[in-house]
Scaffold this active site. Structure first.
Site, PDB file in Angstrom:
ATOM      1  N   GLY A 189       1.075  -1.309  -0.263  1.00  0.00           N
ATOM      2  CA  GLY A 189       0.262   0.115  -0.045  1.00  0.00           C
ATOM      3  C   GLY A 189       0.626   1.592   0.112  1.00  0.00           C
ATOM      4  O   GLY A 189       0.560   1.860  -1.055  1.00  0.00           O
ATOM      5  N   ILE A 190       1.976   1.367   0.900  1.00  0.00           N
ATOM      6  CA  ILE A 190       2.943   2.734   0.968  1.00  0.00           C
ATOM      7  C   ILE A 190       3.800   2.719  -0.392  1.00  0.00           C
ATOM      8  O   ILE A 190       3.401   3.761  -1.196  1.00  0.00           O
ATOM      9  CB  ILE A 190       3.205   2.897   2.615  1.00  0.00           C
ATOM     10  N   THR A 231      11.581   5.068   4.400  1.00  0.00           N
ATOM     11  CA  THR A 231      10.624   5.428   5.595  1.00  0.00           C
ATOM     12  C   THR A 231      10.183   3.723   6.335  1.00  0.00           C
ATOM     13  O   THR A 231       9.290   4.142   6.882  1.00  0.00           O
ATOM     14  CB  THR A 231       9.567   5.547   4.795  1.00  0.00           C
ATOM     15  N   ALA A 232      10.536   2.905   6.350  1.00  0.00           N
ATOM     16  CA  ALA A 232       9.490   1.445   6.406  1.00  0.00           C
ATOM     17  C   ALA A 232      10.348   0.643   8.283  1.00  0.00           C
ATOM     18  O   ALA A 232      10.318   1.893   9.261  1.00  0.00           O
ATOM     19  CB  ALA A 232      10.434   0.585   5.360  1.00  0.00           C
ATOM     20  N   ARG A 233      12.222   0.507   7.741  1.00  0.00           N
ATOM     21  CA  ARG A 233      12.243   0.468   9.603  1.00  0.00           C
ATOM     22  C   ARG A 233      14.074   0.072   8.697  1.00  0.00           C
ATOM     23  O   ARG A 233      14.596  -0.098   8.215  1.00  0.00           O
ATOM     24  CB  ARG A 233      12.269  -1.570   9.273  1.00  0.00           C
ATOM     25  N   ASP A 240      13.683   8.447   7.384  1.00  0.00           N
ATOM     26  CA  ASP A 240      13.035   7.960   9.105  1.00  0.00           C
ATOM     27  C   ASP A 240      12.893   7.644  10.003  1.00  0.00           C
ATOM     28  O   ASP A 240      12.399   7.535  10.864  1.00  0.00           O
ATOM     29  CB  ASP A 240      11.593   8.490   7.681  1.00  0.00           C
ATOM     30  N   GLU A 254      16.962   3.021  17.320  1.00  0.00           N
ATOM     31  CA  GLU A 254      16.018   4.383  17.179  1.00  0.00           C
ATOM     32  C   GLU A 254      15.990   4.161  19.386  1.00  0.00           C
ATOM     33  O   GLU A 254      15.635   3.382  19.789  1.00  0.00           O
ATOM     34  CB  GLU A 254      14.738   3.702  16.961  1.00  0.00           C
ATOM     35  N   HIS A 277      11.400   9.019  12.817  1.00  0.00           N
ATOM     36  CA  HIS A 277      10.556   8.509  12.522  1.00  0.00           C
ATOM     37  C   HIS A 277       9.236   9.237  13.267  1.00  0.00           C
ATOM     38  O   HIS A 277       8.288   8.881  13.928  1.00  0.00           O
ATOM     39  CB  HIS A 277      11.060   7.235  13.632  1.00  0.00           C
TER      40      HIS A 277
HETATM   41  O1  LIG Z   1       6.333   3.496  11.737  1.00  0.00           O
HETATM   42  C1  LIG Z   1       5.025   3.154  11.902  1.00  0.00           C
HETATM   43  C2  LIG Z   1       4.320   2.246  11.983  1.00  0.00           C
HETATM   44  O2  LIG Z   1       4.910   1.120  11.754  1.00  0.00           O
HETATM   45  O3  LIG Z   1       3.135   2.493  11.334  1.00  0.00           O
END
Ligand SMILES: O=CC(=O)O
Length: 334
Positions: free
Chosen positions: A164-165, A242-244, A268, A273, A291
Protein backbone atom coordinates in the site's frame (compact mmCIF):
# COMPACT_ATOMS: atom_id res chain seq x y z
CA UNK A 1 -19.85 -15.27 27.42
CA UNK A 2 -17.41 -13.06 29.32
CA UNK A 3 -15.23 -11.24 26.86
CA UNK A 4 -12.86 -8.62 28.15
CA UNK A 5 -10.55 -6.27 26.25
CA UNK A 6 -7.26 -4.72 27.31
CA UNK A 7 -5.81 -1.38 26.18
CA UNK A 8 -2.03 -1.15 26.51
CA UNK A 9 -0.63 2.40 26.31
CA UNK A 10 -2.56 5.56 25.51
CA UNK A 11 -5.21 6.59 23.00
CA UNK A 12 -4.91 10.16 21.80
CA UNK A 13 -7.76 10.55 19.34
CA UNK A 14 -10.30 7.79 19.90
CA UNK A 15 -10.84 7.62 23.66
CA UNK A 16 -14.60 7.92 23.22
CA UNK A 17 -14.67 5.01 20.74
CA UNK A 18 -12.67 2.85 23.19
CA UNK A 19 -15.15 3.60 25.98
CA UNK A 20 -18.02 2.72 23.62
CA UNK A 21 -16.51 -0.77 23.34
CA UNK A 22 -17.91 -1.25 26.84
CA UNK A 23 -21.20 -1.98 25.03
CA UNK A 24 -19.74 -5.14 23.47
CA UNK A 25 -16.99 -6.17 25.91
CA UNK A 26 -17.82 -7.24 29.46
CA UNK A 27 -14.78 -5.55 31.01
CA UNK A 28 -12.34 -2.96 29.69
CA UNK A 29 -8.91 -3.23 31.32
CA UNK A 30 -6.15 -0.68 30.84
CA UNK A 31 -2.39 -0.74 31.26
CA UNK A 32 -1.51 2.88 30.36
CA UNK A 33 2.17 2.88 31.41
CA UNK A 34 4.74 0.89 33.32
CA UNK A 35 7.62 -1.47 32.74
CA UNK A 36 7.81 -4.90 31.13
CA UNK A 37 8.38 -6.52 34.53
CA UNK A 38 5.32 -4.83 35.98
CA UNK A 39 3.27 -5.89 32.97
CA UNK A 40 4.46 -9.50 33.24
CA UNK A 41 3.68 -9.67 36.94
CA UNK A 42 0.21 -8.15 36.44
CA UNK A 43 -0.48 -10.75 33.73
CA UNK A 44 0.77 -13.57 35.97
CA UNK A 45 -1.28 -12.37 38.94
CA UNK A 46 -4.48 -12.68 36.87
CA UNK A 47 -5.11 -8.92 36.62
CA UNK A 48 -6.33 -9.20 33.01
CA UNK A 49 -8.48 -12.27 33.48
CA UNK A 50 -10.77 -13.22 30.59
CA UNK A 51 -9.26 -10.92 27.93
CA UNK A 52 -10.26 -12.02 24.49
CA UNK A 53 -8.56 -9.22 22.54
CA UNK A 54 -6.06 -6.47 23.25
CA UNK A 55 -4.95 -3.15 21.77
CA UNK A 56 -1.23 -2.41 21.61
CA UNK A 57 0.96 -0.09 19.52
CA UNK A 58 4.51 0.58 18.45
CA UNK A 59 4.44 3.40 21.04
CA UNK A 60 3.23 1.13 23.85
CA UNK A 61 6.09 -1.28 23.17
CA UNK A 62 8.06 0.79 25.71
CA UNK A 63 5.69 -0.40 28.51
CA UNK A 64 5.77 -4.10 27.63
CA UNK A 65 8.84 -4.74 25.49
CA UNK A 66 8.44 -7.00 22.48
CA UNK A 67 5.53 -9.39 22.24
CA UNK A 68 7.79 -12.43 22.28
CA UNK A 69 7.22 -16.01 23.50
CA UNK A 70 7.85 -15.06 27.17
CA UNK A 71 5.23 -12.33 27.11
CA UNK A 72 2.71 -14.40 25.12
CA UNK A 73 3.04 -17.19 27.71
CA UNK A 74 2.31 -14.74 30.54
CA UNK A 75 -0.88 -13.40 28.92
CA UNK A 76 -4.17 -15.08 29.84
CA UNK A 77 -4.91 -18.21 27.81
CA UNK A 78 -8.25 -16.66 26.83
CA UNK A 79 -6.45 -14.14 24.59
CA UNK A 80 -7.22 -14.81 20.93
CA UNK A 81 -6.62 -11.48 19.18
CA UNK A 82 -3.85 -8.88 19.23
CA UNK A 83 -4.92 -5.66 17.52
CA UNK A 84 -1.77 -3.69 16.82
CA UNK A 85 -1.53 -0.01 16.02
CA UNK A 86 1.22 0.31 13.40
CA UNK A 87 1.94 -0.66 9.84
CA UNK A 88 5.12 -2.35 11.04
CA UNK A 89 4.88 -5.08 13.66
CA UNK A 90 8.46 -6.36 13.90
CA UNK A 91 8.12 -6.15 17.70
CA UNK A 92 5.51 -8.95 17.64
CA UNK A 93 6.65 -12.55 17.19
CA UNK A 94 3.95 -13.50 14.68
CA UNK A 95 4.95 -17.20 14.31
CA UNK A 96 4.77 -17.54 18.13
CA UNK A 97 1.28 -15.97 18.07
CA UNK A 98 0.18 -18.32 15.27
CA UNK A 99 1.44 -21.32 17.28
CA UNK A 100 -0.67 -20.22 20.24
CA UNK A 101 -3.78 -19.65 18.12
CA UNK A 102 -3.59 -15.86 18.48
CA UNK A 103 -4.54 -13.80 15.43
CA UNK A 104 -2.79 -10.45 14.86
CA UNK A 105 -3.94 -7.36 12.97
CA UNK A 106 -1.97 -4.27 11.94
CA UNK A 107 -2.93 -0.91 10.38
CA UNK A 108 -2.27 -1.03 6.65
CA UNK A 109 -4.14 1.43 4.38
CA UNK A 110 -4.55 4.03 7.17
CA UNK A 111 -0.80 4.74 7.05
CA UNK A 112 -0.29 4.74 3.29
CA UNK A 113 -0.74 8.39 2.34
CA UNK A 114 1.11 10.00 5.26
CA UNK A 115 4.07 7.63 4.92
CA UNK A 116 4.20 8.15 1.15
CA UNK A 117 4.12 11.94 1.68
CA UNK A 118 7.13 11.73 3.98
CA UNK A 119 8.88 9.45 1.48
CA UNK A 120 8.46 12.09 -1.23
CA UNK A 121 9.54 14.85 1.18
CA UNK A 122 12.75 12.92 1.94
CA UNK A 123 13.30 12.00 -1.70
CA UNK A 124 13.00 15.60 -2.88
CA UNK A 125 15.19 16.74 0.03
CA UNK A 126 17.81 14.14 -0.86
CA UNK A 127 17.66 15.00 -4.59
CA UNK A 128 18.36 18.65 -3.70
CA UNK A 129 20.85 17.63 -0.98
CA UNK A 130 18.97 20.07 1.17
CA UNK A 131 20.65 19.61 4.59
CA UNK A 132 23.59 22.04 4.04
CA UNK A 133 21.15 24.72 2.82
CA UNK A 134 18.79 24.16 5.76
CA UNK A 135 21.74 24.56 8.12
CA UNK A 136 23.35 27.55 6.35
CA UNK A 137 20.22 29.69 6.23
CA UNK A 138 19.58 29.22 9.97
CA UNK A 139 23.18 30.02 10.78
CA UNK A 140 22.89 33.40 8.99
CA UNK A 141 25.12 32.18 6.14
CA UNK A 142 22.41 32.49 3.46
CA UNK A 143 23.22 29.69 0.94
CA UNK A 144 26.48 28.72 2.63
CA UNK A 145 28.46 26.10 0.76
CA UNK A 146 25.74 25.77 -1.85
CA UNK A 147 25.71 23.15 -4.63
CA UNK A 148 23.16 22.20 -7.26
CA UNK A 149 20.78 19.30 -6.76
CA UNK A 150 18.90 16.99 -9.12
CA UNK A 151 15.40 16.91 -10.63
CA UNK A 152 13.16 13.90 -10.09
CA UNK A 153 11.93 14.16 -13.71
CA UNK A 154 13.09 11.25 -15.90
CA UNK A 155 14.91 9.56 -13.00
CA UNK A 156 14.26 5.88 -12.40
CA UNK A 157 12.63 5.30 -9.02
CA UNK A 158 13.05 1.76 -7.72
CA UNK A 159 10.49 0.75 -5.11
CA UNK A 160 11.48 -2.21 -2.98
CA UNK A 161 8.17 -3.44 -1.57
CA UNK A 162 5.13 -2.43 -3.61
CA UNK A 163 2.42 -2.77 -0.96
CA UNK A 164 0.00 0.00 0.00
CA UNK A 165 2.73 2.50 0.89
CA UNK A 166 4.86 1.59 -2.15
CA UNK A 167 1.85 2.09 -4.42
CA UNK A 168 1.08 5.48 -2.83
CA UNK A 169 4.75 6.46 -3.40
CA UNK A 170 4.46 5.38 -7.06
CA UNK A 171 1.29 7.45 -7.57
CA UNK A 172 3.00 10.56 -6.23
CA UNK A 173 6.31 9.99 -8.03
CA UNK A 174 4.50 9.70 -11.37
CA UNK A 175 3.34 13.30 -10.93
CA UNK A 176 7.03 14.30 -10.76
CA UNK A 177 7.75 12.63 -14.11
CA UNK A 178 9.72 9.71 -12.65
CA UNK A 179 10.01 6.31 -14.35
CA UNK A 180 9.00 3.69 -11.84
CA UNK A 181 10.06 0.10 -11.33
CA UNK A 182 9.56 -2.21 -8.37
CA UNK A 183 10.50 -5.51 -6.86
CA UNK A 184 8.36 -7.77 -4.67
CA UNK A 185 8.82 -11.48 -3.99
CA UNK A 186 6.10 -12.05 -6.60
CA UNK A 187 4.86 -9.81 -9.38
CA UNK A 188 1.58 -8.01 -8.66
CA UNK A 189 -1.48 -8.23 -10.91
CA UNK A 190 -1.37 -5.40 -13.48
CA UNK A 191 -4.11 -3.37 -11.76
CA UNK A 192 -1.98 -3.08 -8.61
CA UNK A 193 1.28 -2.18 -10.36
CA UNK A 194 0.53 1.55 -10.77
CA UNK A 195 2.11 1.35 -14.23
CA UNK A 196 5.48 0.40 -12.67
CA UNK A 197 7.76 -2.14 -14.32
CA UNK A 198 8.44 -5.37 -12.41
CA UNK A 199 12.16 -6.17 -12.18
CA UNK A 200 14.32 -8.65 -10.27
CA UNK A 201 16.00 -7.55 -7.05
CA UNK A 202 19.39 -7.33 -8.80
CA UNK A 203 17.94 -5.29 -11.69
CA UNK A 204 16.31 -2.94 -9.20
CA UNK A 205 19.68 -2.37 -7.55
CA UNK A 206 21.58 -1.99 -10.82
CA UNK A 207 19.22 0.34 -12.69
CA UNK A 208 17.53 2.64 -10.15
CA UNK A 209 18.57 6.30 -9.74
CA UNK A 210 16.61 6.49 -6.50
CA UNK A 211 15.82 3.48 -4.31
CA UNK A 212 12.90 3.68 -1.89
CA UNK A 213 12.48 1.02 0.80
CA UNK A 214 8.82 0.28 1.44
CA UNK A 215 8.88 -3.30 2.67
CA UNK A 216 8.35 -4.74 6.12
CA UNK A 217 11.09 -5.86 8.46
CA UNK A 218 11.23 -9.54 9.38
CA UNK A 219 14.10 -12.01 9.84
CA UNK A 220 14.39 -12.51 6.07
CA UNK A 221 14.54 -8.78 5.19
CA UNK A 222 16.95 -7.63 7.92
CA UNK A 223 19.96 -5.97 6.20
CA UNK A 224 18.45 -6.63 2.78
CA UNK A 225 20.60 -3.65 1.76
CA UNK A 226 24.24 -3.98 2.79
CA UNK A 227 27.77 -3.73 1.40
CA UNK A 228 27.20 -6.27 -1.41
CA UNK A 229 23.98 -4.60 -2.51
CA UNK A 230 25.55 -1.12 -2.51
CA UNK A 231 28.27 -2.48 -4.80
CA UNK A 232 25.63 -3.52 -7.33
CA UNK A 233 24.00 -0.07 -7.44
CA UNK A 234 24.60 2.78 -9.88
CA UNK A 235 27.22 5.27 -8.75
CA UNK A 236 25.49 8.30 -7.22
CA UNK A 237 22.26 6.51 -6.26
CA UNK A 238 19.89 8.15 -3.77
CA UNK A 239 18.48 6.01 -0.95
CA UNK A 240 15.20 6.74 0.86
CA UNK A 241 14.02 4.70 3.84
CA UNK A 242 10.70 5.30 5.58
CA UNK A 243 10.13 1.61 6.44
CA UNK A 244 12.46 0.23 9.13
CA UNK A 245 16.08 1.08 9.92
CA UNK A 246 17.19 -2.53 10.21
CA UNK A 247 16.48 -3.15 6.53
CA UNK A 248 19.77 -1.35 5.85
CA UNK A 249 23.19 -2.14 7.28
CA UNK A 250 23.73 1.41 8.56
CA UNK A 251 27.53 1.11 8.80
CA UNK A 252 27.63 0.06 5.12
CA UNK A 253 25.39 3.03 4.22
CA UNK A 254 27.74 5.41 6.03
CA UNK A 255 30.68 4.02 4.00
CA UNK A 256 28.70 4.30 0.75
CA UNK A 257 27.78 7.92 1.54
CA UNK A 258 31.41 8.74 2.31
CA UNK A 259 32.72 7.15 -0.89
CA UNK A 260 30.09 8.90 -3.04
CA UNK A 261 28.60 5.58 -4.18
CA UNK A 262 25.43 6.92 -2.57
CA UNK A 263 25.01 10.60 -3.50
CA UNK A 264 22.56 11.31 -0.72
CA UNK A 265 19.97 9.66 1.50
CA UNK A 266 16.66 10.55 3.13
CA UNK A 267 15.98 8.59 6.31
CA UNK A 268 13.04 8.50 8.72
CA UNK A 269 14.07 5.24 10.42
CA UNK A 270 17.27 3.90 11.99
CA UNK A 271 18.75 0.63 13.18
CA UNK A 272 18.79 1.47 16.91
CA UNK A 273 16.14 4.16 17.40
CA UNK A 274 16.37 6.65 18.98
CA UNK A 275 20.15 6.30 18.52
CA UNK A 276 21.48 7.40 15.15
CA UNK A 277 24.81 6.20 13.76
CA UNK A 278 27.30 9.09 14.30
CA UNK A 279 28.37 8.76 10.65
CA UNK A 280 24.84 9.71 9.60
CA UNK A 281 24.66 12.63 12.01
CA UNK A 282 27.97 13.97 10.66
CA UNK A 283 27.16 13.44 6.98
CA UNK A 284 25.94 16.58 5.20
CA UNK A 285 24.40 14.54 2.39
CA UNK A 286 21.69 12.96 4.52
CA UNK A 287 18.22 14.29 5.33
CA UNK A 288 17.15 12.99 8.73
CA UNK A 289 13.73 12.74 10.37
CA UNK A 290 12.92 11.15 13.76
CA UNK A 291 10.56 8.35 12.61
CA UNK A 292 7.50 10.48 11.94
CA UNK A 293 6.06 9.00 8.74
CA UNK A 294 2.53 8.69 10.13
CA UNK A 295 2.67 11.67 12.49
CA UNK A 296 -0.36 13.66 11.38
CA UNK A 297 -3.60 14.24 13.31
CA UNK A 298 -5.69 12.67 10.56
CA UNK A 299 -3.58 9.55 10.10
CA UNK A 300 -3.07 8.93 13.82
CA UNK A 301 -6.83 9.11 14.34
CA UNK A 302 -7.51 6.80 11.38
CA UNK A 303 -4.98 4.31 12.78
CA UNK A 304 -6.53 4.32 16.26
CA UNK A 305 -10.01 3.88 14.79
CA UNK A 306 -8.88 0.97 12.58
CA UNK A 307 -7.40 -0.82 15.60
CA UNK A 308 -10.63 -0.29 17.55
CA UNK A 309 -12.67 -1.58 14.58
CA UNK A 310 -10.49 -4.71 14.60
CA UNK A 311 -10.97 -5.05 18.37
CA UNK A 312 -14.73 -4.71 18.09
CA UNK A 313 -14.91 -7.23 15.26
CA UNK A 314 -12.73 -9.66 17.28
CA UNK A 315 -14.98 -9.38 20.32
CA UNK A 316 -18.27 -9.54 18.44
CA UNK A 317 -17.50 -12.01 15.69
CA UNK A 318 -14.04 -13.56 16.21
CA UNK A 319 -12.78 -11.92 13.02
CA UNK A 320 -10.08 -9.39 12.29
CA UNK A 321 -10.50 -6.84 9.51
CA UNK A 322 -6.82 -6.35 8.69
CA UNK A 323 -5.04 -9.53 9.79
CA UNK A 324 -1.30 -9.63 9.06
CA UNK A 325 -0.51 -11.29 5.72
CA UNK A 326 1.78 -14.01 7.15
CA UNK A 327 -1.14 -15.48 9.08
CA UNK A 328 -3.42 -15.35 6.07
CA UNK A 329 -0.70 -17.11 4.03
CA UNK A 330 -0.37 -19.74 6.81
CA UNK A 331 -4.09 -20.32 6.73
CA UNK A 332 -4.11 -20.91 2.97
CA UNK A 333 -1.22 -23.39 3.30
CA UNK A 334 -3.11 -25.53 5.79
O1 LIG B 1 6.41 3.12 11.67
C1 LIG B 1 5.23 3.27 11.73
C2 LIG B 1 4.31 2.17 11.71
O2 LIG B 1 4.75 1.02 11.77
O3 LIG B 1 3.09 2.42 11.63
Amino acid sequence: MTRAALLIGALTHARKEWEQLGQVAETLYEYPSGTRNEFLSRCRSGAFEGIHALYRSNDSNKCTGNFDAELLDALPKTLKFICHNGAGYDNIDVPACTERGIAVSSTPIAVDDATADVTLFLMLGALRNITPSFQAVRQGKWRGNFALGHDPKNKVLGILGMGGIGAAVAQRAKAFGMRIQYHNRTQLPAEKEEGAKYVTFDELLATSDVLSLNLSLNPSTRHIIGKREFEKMKDGIIIVNTARGRLIDEAALVDALKSGKVWSAGLDVFEEEPKIHPGLLEAENVVLLPHMGTATYETQRDMELLVLDNLKSAIQSDRLLTQVPEQKEDATKR
